[in-house]
Design a protein around this motif. Structure first.
Motif, short mmCIF file in Angstrom:
data_model
loop_
_atom_site.label_atom_id
_atom_site.label_comp_id
_atom_site.label_asym_id
_atom_site.label_seq_id
_atom_site.Cartn_x
_atom_site.Cartn_y
_atom_site.Cartn_z
N ARG A 199 0.84 -1.20 0.00
CA ARG A 199 0.00 0.00 0.00
C ARG A 199 0.87 1.25 0.00
N SER A 205 -3.41 0.32 -3.50
CA SER A 205 -2.89 -0.91 -2.90
C SER A 205 -3.08 -2.07 -3.86
N ALA A 206 -2.36 -3.14 -3.60
CA ALA A 206 -2.49 -4.38 -4.37
C ALA A 206 -2.04 -5.52 -3.49
N LEU A 224 1.15 -3.48 -7.74
CA LEU A 224 0.90 -2.08 -7.41
C LEU A 224 1.63 -1.16 -8.37
N GLN A 227 -0.21 -0.71 -11.47
CA GLN A 227 -1.35 0.20 -11.34
C GLN A 227 -0.94 1.65 -11.46
#
Length: 231
Positions: A199, A205-206, A224, A227
């Motif tokens: 995060r 977050s992932a 993440l 992303q």
């Protein structure tokens, strides 16, 4: 004088895949023997792992240094890290099916030890040390360059592990480094599966699941990073 042990057919085939004929077969046997094999099977490969890591590092440092004489230390370092890290060693181990010849204890066999990334990476380093002790640095160099050739050819200047890349991405934007938290654990005690969440302070977050916390953290960081900084 004790007679040198003979290699099994499986180890002979493995040595052929590796590309080295051992004059001292006991070194190969030791390199594929995990500590879990028990007190009746000695010696195991932990000391060889230590040496093999250094042999790989020396060969890779020299190879990168000679391959690009204009590269700065800042360019060489991430390439080096990408080529010697445990995940890369495990990739090479899988390519030559090292897992099939590992000598493991019952608990490791039951928990899928032949497929564990850390175990495979460590064993690959031990095998390189065995080659070095058997025939010297040039023999070890030949084996390393044979099996790392494609990885060397395609290594990027920015070859960083996902956690490092994500942390540097955050630092470049003046934000705190990402945090990692275990949010789940499943499976039996001898073969747990960890779910880790990565995060960033501002919210994204992932999460990812793997057989070790380290692998799960790396996978979560990779997700993440995809992303927030898609290519």
């Amino acid at each position: 004088m004790a007679q040198a042990p003979k290699l099994s057919a499986e180890l002979v085939a493995f040595a052929d895949r590796l590309g080295h004929v051992f004059q001292r077969p006991e070194l190969l046997i030791r390199s594929v023997t995990h500590a879990s094999a028990g007190s009746n099977v000695r010696p195991h490969n932990q000391r060889l792992e230590f040496l093999g890591d250094r042999v790989l590092g020396l060969v890779m440092s020299e190879t990168l240094f000679r391959a690009d004489r204009q590269a700065t230390e800042g360019q060489l370092a991430p390439r080096f890290n990408a080529l010697v890290r445990k995940e890369t060693c495990a990739d090479v181990a899988r390519a030559i099916d090292l897992g099939a010849v590992l000598r493991l204890g019952r608990s490791e066999m039951l928990s899928g030890g032949r497929r564990k990334e850390t175990l495979l990476g460590d064993a690959m380093e031990a095998v390189l040390a065995a080659v070095y002790l058997d025939a010297g640095l040039e023999a070890a160099r030949a084996v390393i360059l044979r099996h790392w050739h494609d990885k060397i050819e395609h290594v990027d200047d920015d070859s960083r592990d996902p956690k490092t890349a994500l942390q540097e991405w955050a630092q470049a934007r003046g934000t705190p480094p990402p945090t990692y938290a275990e949010i789940g654990r499943e499976g039996p005690p001898h073969a747990p599966m960890f779910t880790i969440e990565a995060r960033l302070q501002d919210g994204p977050s992932a999460s990812a699941t793997a057989g070790s916390k380290r692998a799960a953290e790396q996978a979560a960081a990779r997700e993440l990073l995809a992303q927030v900084a898609p290519e």
